[in-house]
Design an enzyme around this catalytic site. Structure first.
Site, mmCIF file in Angstrom:
data_model
loop_
_atom_site.group_PDB
_atom_site.id
_atom_site.type_symbol
_atom_site.label_atom_id
_atom_site.label_comp_id
_atom_site.label_asym_id
_atom_site.label_seq_id
_atom_site.Cartn_x
_atom_site.Cartn_y
_atom_site.Cartn_z
ATOM 1 N N HIS A 70 -8.616 11.147 1.059
ATOM 2 C CA HIS A 70 -9.366 10.219 1.926
ATOM 3 C C HIS A 70 -8.514 8.981 2.162
ATOM 4 O O HIS A 70 -7.517 8.775 1.457
ATOM 5 C CB HIS A 70 -10.664 9.804 1.227
ATOM 6 C CG HIS A 70 -10.378 9.054 -0.038
ATOM 7 N ND1 HIS A 70 -10.203 9.689 -1.257
ATOM 8 C CD2 HIS A 70 -10.143 7.738 -0.270
ATOM 9 C CE1 HIS A 70 -9.896 8.796 -2.169
ATOM 10 N NE2 HIS A 70 -9.839 7.592 -1.601
ATOM 11 N N HIS A 73 -3.384 3.655 3.053
ATOM 12 C CA HIS A 73 -2.667 4.751 2.396
ATOM 13 C C HIS A 73 -3.633 5.860 2.018
ATOM 14 O O HIS A 73 -4.817 5.607 1.772
ATOM 15 C CB HIS A 73 -1.954 4.248 1.137
ATOM 16 C CG HIS A 73 -2.899 3.802 0.069
ATOM 17 N ND1 HIS A 73 -3.425 2.536 0.035
ATOM 18 C CD2 HIS A 73 -3.452 4.464 -0.979
ATOM 19 C CE1 HIS A 73 -4.245 2.425 -0.994
ATOM 20 N NE2 HIS A 73 -4.287 3.592 -1.629
#
Ligand code: 3AM
Length: 190
Positions: free
Chosen positions: A42, A129
């Protein structure tokens, strides 16, 4: 009951498989890298920590009204990066290209809405990220860094459409975190 929560973008199945495969190629060549299962991949937008049931309701309304004013958008990313940027690596991740176009404005809206609701502003600058692996010991962190420096794979890109933002619940256990969607807030289509 309180929930440990964060707001995130979920990845499409194909992107999860691709990114997991990238992580496995590194895992196969170094020791000490722990790769999350593909369904756990995710992009975190905001970590909230413990929130009450009432706050989950409030966050649901806030996310729904925010998301419906933002159009569905494409997200693209590439390559491998490491946290911290120097010394033994602790996190292997892939980043987002051109985050200033749609991602950073979305995160800024979420931050200010959360601030209004009483959540603390994130102290560190937001570094978009997707965590591909975690490294437990400094020796392994050095190995991962050398491997990535020798194999930066700049040609590797991934791309997907972002259709919603989610409030996720994280349950920590010995076998690793388990994430469940508490709220899915769809972005505006078209
Ligand atoms: O999405 P990633 O894996 O980078 O590291 C945690 C994980 O990040 C981060 O929130 C995501 C879902 O757990 N996280 C955990 N505790 C945190 C904290 N106190 C945190 N981020 C900021 N502050």
């Amino acid at each position: 009951m309180a929930h440990r929560t964060f707001i995130a973008i979920d990845l499409e199945e194909g992107v999860k498989s691709l990114l997991h495969a990238w992580a496995r190629t590194v895992e196969a060549r170094v020791t000490g890298l722990r790769v999350p299962s593909p369904e756990n991949l995710h992009l975190t937008l905001k970590f909230l920590g413990e929130v009450s049931e009432a706050q989950v309701g409030e966050l649901g309304e806030a996310l729904a009204s925010l998301a419906k004013n933002i159009s569905v958008f494409d997200l693209r990313g590439s390559g491998f990066s490491l946290f911290p940027s120097q010394g033994p690596a602790r996190v292997l991740w892939t980043g987002v290209l051109e985050p200033e176009r749609q991602l950073l404005p979305l995160v800024e809206k979420i931050e200010s809405r959360c601030l209004e609701m009483g959540f603390k502003r994130e102290g560190r600058p937001f570094r978009p990220h997707i965590t591909l692996g975690r490294i437990k010991n400094p020796e392994a962190g050095d190995h991962v860094r050398s491997y990535i420096e020798d194999n930066p794979s700049p040609q590797k890109t991934w791309t997907q459409t972002v259709r919603d933002v989610r409030l996720k619940k994280s349950t920590l256990s010995r076998s690793g975190p388990d994430y469940k969607d508490l709220i899915v807030a769809p972005l505006q289509i078209g």
